[in-house]
Each structure stands twice: as C-alpha cells, then as structure tokens.
Design a protein around this motif. Sequence first.
Motif, PDB file in Angstrom:
ATOM      1  N   TYR A  25      56.045 -57.184 -14.850  1.00  0.00           N
ATOM      2  CA  TYR A  25      56.223 -56.988 -16.033  1.00  0.00           C
ATOM      3  C   TYR A  25      57.647 -57.447 -16.540  1.00  0.00           C
ATOM      4  CZ  TYR A  25      51.737 -54.719 -16.101  1.00  0.00           C
ATOM      5  OH  TYR A  25      50.373 -54.463 -15.830  1.00  0.00           O
ATOM      6  N   ARG A  26      57.787 -57.980 -17.497  1.00  0.00           N
ATOM      7  CA  ARG A  26      59.392 -58.307 -18.208  1.00  0.00           C
ATOM      8  C   ARG A  26      59.612 -57.709 -19.377  1.00  0.00           C
ATOM      9  NH1 ARG A  26      61.099 -64.196 -18.248  1.00  0.00           N
ATOM     10  NH2 ARG A  26      60.673 -64.310 -16.132  1.00  0.00           N
ATOM     11  N   PRO A  27      60.295 -56.600 -19.650  1.00  0.00           N
ATOM     12  CA  PRO A  27      60.703 -56.176 -20.754  1.00  0.00           C
ATOM     13  C   PRO A  27      61.014 -56.883 -21.833  1.00  0.00           C
ATOM     14  CG  PRO A  27      61.383 -54.534 -19.097  1.00  0.00           C
ATOM     15  CD  PRO A  27      61.143 -56.049 -18.313  1.00  0.00           C
TER      16      PRO A  27
ATOM     17  N   CYS B 186      62.039 -46.242 -10.389  1.00  0.00           N
ATOM     18  CA  CYS B 186      63.532 -46.547 -10.566  1.00  0.00           C
ATOM     19  C   CYS B 186      63.890 -46.745 -11.999  1.00  0.00           C
ATOM     20  CB  CYS B 186      64.263 -47.368  -9.633  1.00  0.00           C
ATOM     21  SG  CYS B 186      64.095 -47.219  -7.920  1.00  0.00           S
ATOM     22  N   ARG B 187      62.665 -47.102 -12.657  1.00  0.00           N
ATOM     23  CA  ARG B 187      63.081 -47.613 -14.395  1.00  0.00           C
ATOM     24  C   ARG B 187      62.028 -46.761 -15.081  1.00  0.00           C
ATOM     25  NH1 ARG B 187      66.978 -51.892 -14.840  1.00  0.00           N
ATOM     26  NH2 ARG B 187      66.837 -51.259 -16.742  1.00  0.00           N
ATOM     27  N   PRO B 188      62.085 -45.243 -15.032  1.00  0.00           N
ATOM     28  CA  PRO B 188      61.258 -44.402 -15.896  1.00  0.00           C
ATOM     29  C   PRO B 188      61.101 -44.910 -17.360  1.00  0.00           C
ATOM     30  CG  PRO B 188      63.128 -43.364 -15.346  1.00  0.00           C
ATOM     31  CD  PRO B 188      63.230 -44.513 -14.676  1.00  0.00           C
ATOM     32  N   GLU B 189      62.056 -45.383 -17.949  1.00  0.00           N
ATOM     33  CA  GLU B 189      61.896 -45.970 -19.247  1.00  0.00           C
ATOM     34  C   GLU B 189      60.808 -47.096 -19.697  1.00  0.00           C
ATOM     35  OE1 GLU B 189      65.492 -48.536 -18.004  1.00  0.00           O
ATOM     36  OE2 GLU B 189      64.610 -46.600 -17.144  1.00  0.00           O
ATOM     37  N   PHE B 190      60.349 -47.644 -18.615  1.00  0.00           N
ATOM     38  CA  PHE B 190      59.529 -48.854 -18.864  1.00  0.00           C
ATOM     39  C   PHE B 190      58.076 -48.021 -18.549  1.00  0.00           C
ATOM     40  CE2 PHE B 190      62.319 -52.037 -16.830  1.00  0.00           C
ATOM     41  CZ  PHE B 190      63.340 -52.000 -17.771  1.00  0.00           C
ATOM     42  N   ILE B 191      57.800 -47.166 -18.276  1.00  0.00           N
ATOM     43  CA  ILE B 191      56.429 -46.250 -18.009  1.00  0.00           C
ATOM     44  C   ILE B 191      56.309 -44.986 -18.778  1.00  0.00           C
ATOM     45  CG2 ILE B 191      56.076 -47.419 -15.771  1.00  0.00           C
ATOM     46  CD1 ILE B 191      56.702 -44.883 -14.598  1.00  0.00           C
ATOM     47  N   ASP B 192      57.347 -44.427 -19.368  1.00  0.00           N
ATOM     48  CA  ASP B 192      57.347 -43.362 -20.197  1.00  0.00           C
ATOM     49  C   ASP B 192      58.361 -43.703 -21.434  1.00  0.00           C
ATOM     50  OD1 ASP B 192      57.477 -40.880 -21.410  1.00  0.00           O
ATOM     51  OD2 ASP B 192      58.138 -39.820 -19.874  1.00  0.00           O
TER      52      ASP B 192
ATOM     53  N   TRP C 230      67.982 -52.361 -24.227  1.00  0.00           N
ATOM     54  CA  TRP C 230      67.465 -51.005 -24.530  1.00  0.00           C
ATOM     55  C   TRP C 230      67.613 -50.817 -25.852  1.00  0.00           C
ATOM     56  CZ3 TRP C 230      63.991 -47.812 -22.771  1.00  0.00           C
ATOM     57  CH2 TRP C 230      63.822 -46.369 -23.007  1.00  0.00           C
ATOM     58  N   PRO C 231      66.695 -50.185 -26.767  1.00  0.00           N
ATOM     59  CA  PRO C 231      65.361 -49.975 -26.227  1.00  0.00           C
ATOM     60  C   PRO C 231      64.701 -51.637 -26.313  1.00  0.00           C
ATOM     61  CG  PRO C 231      65.586 -49.332 -28.515  1.00  0.00           C
ATOM     62  CD  PRO C 231      66.894 -49.612 -28.146  1.00  0.00           C
ATOM     63  N   PHE C 232      63.815 -52.036 -25.547  1.00  0.00           N
ATOM     64  CA  PHE C 232      63.020 -52.947 -25.387  1.00  0.00           C
ATOM     65  C   PHE C 232      61.832 -53.029 -26.518  1.00  0.00           C
ATOM     66  CE2 PHE C 232      61.153 -50.466 -22.396  1.00  0.00           C
ATOM     67  CZ  PHE C 232      59.926 -50.672 -22.345  1.00  0.00           C
TER      68      PHE C 232
ATOM     69  N   GLU D  53      47.596 -49.816 -10.103  1.00  0.00           N
ATOM     70  CA  GLU D  53      47.324 -49.631 -11.759  1.00  0.00           C
ATOM     71  C   GLU D  53      47.650 -48.071 -11.884  1.00  0.00           C
ATOM     72  OE1 GLU D  53      47.501 -51.813 -13.996  1.00  0.00           O
ATOM     73  OE2 GLU D  53      47.855 -53.431 -12.388  1.00  0.00           O
ATOM     74  N   ASP D  54      46.687 -47.284 -11.295  1.00  0.00           N
ATOM     75  CA  ASP D  54      46.840 -45.957 -11.382  1.00  0.00           C
ATOM     76  C   ASP D  54      48.170 -45.107 -11.174  1.00  0.00           C
ATOM     77  OD1 ASP D  54      46.498 -46.109  -8.741  1.00  0.00           O
ATOM     78  OD2 ASP D  54      44.943 -44.326  -8.726  1.00  0.00           O
ATOM     79  N   ARG D  55      49.337 -45.699 -10.779  1.00  0.00           N
ATOM     80  CA  ARG D  55      50.434 -45.319 -10.260  1.00  0.00           C
ATOM     81  C   ARG D  55      51.514 -46.107 -10.962  1.00  0.00           C
ATOM     82  NH1 ARG D  55      51.175 -44.708  -4.528  1.00  0.00           N
ATOM     83  NH2 ARG D  55      53.137 -43.636  -5.151  1.00  0.00           N
ATOM     84  N   PRO D  56      51.758 -46.124 -12.220  1.00  0.00           N
ATOM     85  CA  PRO D  56      52.718 -46.750 -12.766  1.00  0.00           C
ATOM     86  C   PRO D  56      54.268 -46.849 -12.091  1.00  0.00           C
ATOM     87  CG  PRO D  56      52.105 -45.127 -14.232  1.00  0.00           C
ATOM     88  CD  PRO D  56      51.414 -44.888 -12.992  1.00  0.00           C
ATOM     89  N   GLU D  57      54.480 -45.918 -11.326  1.00  0.00           N
ATOM     90  CA  GLU D  57      55.922 -45.736 -10.657  1.00  0.00           C
ATOM     91  C   GLU D  57      55.994 -47.156  -9.733  1.00  0.00           C
ATOM     92  OE1 GLU D  57      53.513 -42.795  -8.462  1.00  0.00           O
ATOM     93  OE2 GLU D  57      53.778 -43.179 -10.508  1.00  0.00           O
ATOM     94  N   THR D  58      54.753 -47.486  -9.299  1.00  0.00           N
ATOM     95  CA  THR D  58      54.534 -48.808  -8.103  1.00  0.00           C
ATOM     96  C   THR D  58      54.786 -49.951  -8.955  1.00  0.00           C
ATOM     97  OG1 THR D  58      52.374 -48.490  -8.063  1.00  0.00           O
ATOM     98  CG2 THR D  58      53.580 -47.177  -6.598  1.00  0.00           C
ATOM     99  N   LEU D  59      54.510 -49.991 -10.087  1.00  0.00           N
ATOM    100  CA  LEU D  59      54.430 -51.411 -10.862  1.00  0.00           C
ATOM    101  C   LEU D  59      55.730 -52.377 -10.826  1.00  0.00           C
ATOM    102  CD1 LEU D  59      52.173 -50.454 -13.723  1.00  0.00           C
ATOM    103  CD2 LEU D  59      51.534 -51.336 -11.484  1.00  0.00           C
TER     104      LEU D  59
END
Length: 99
Positions: free
Chosen positions: A6-8, A83-89, A14-16, A59-65
């Motif tokens: 995924y590419r923001p 490492c980039r929580p803003e992308f999943i939350d 920020w914010p993307f 897919e069920d663990r977004p921290e690994t995407l």
Amino acid sequence: MQLACYRPTPPGVWPFESMAVSVRTLPDAAEHWSRGRARAEGLACAVCGAVDFRRDRKEDRPETLPFEVPGPDGALRLECGGCRPEFIDPDAKPRPVAS
C-alpha cells in the motif's frame, strides 16, 4: 514473484488522502531468500526489520501489512503497519521521524 503493498497518497504527506496499491516485481528466487537477504533487499520493514513481507503479512493483522513510504533519503521503502500506526488507525498519531 510479486509483492503488493500500500502506498499512502500523496506519499510522505500527513494526513494522507487515500491508499494506492503498488506492486513490486521481484526475482523468482526471492521466495527462497533467507530473512537476512530479504532484509538486505528491502523486503522487510525498514524500521524494525522484524516483519518479512514475503511470509509474515496477514490481512487479519494489519500491523504486518507492507506500506511503501519515502525514507530519509526520499527513496520509497517498505515499512510495517506496526511502525506506521497512522496507516491502520485513523486516530493514531504519526510516529516521530528520527533526525
């Protein structure tokens, strides 16, 4: 072998506004590389190095995407959602940028 990430968009801002899917084409042998070689070739999280995007993403663990973002030198690199929580939350704050 191909790796989707995924590419923001816009990258590095920020914010993307949205996410685009980017596909990296890798040599067929990449599937059999050791974790160390994968890390050296940029297939592990560039921040923590713990997530090997060839094997650990779920897919069920977004921290690994895998997310493709500009590094300190401006070149795109892969970082994990942990490492980039803003992308999943959407309520998470971006991590501080190391200077």
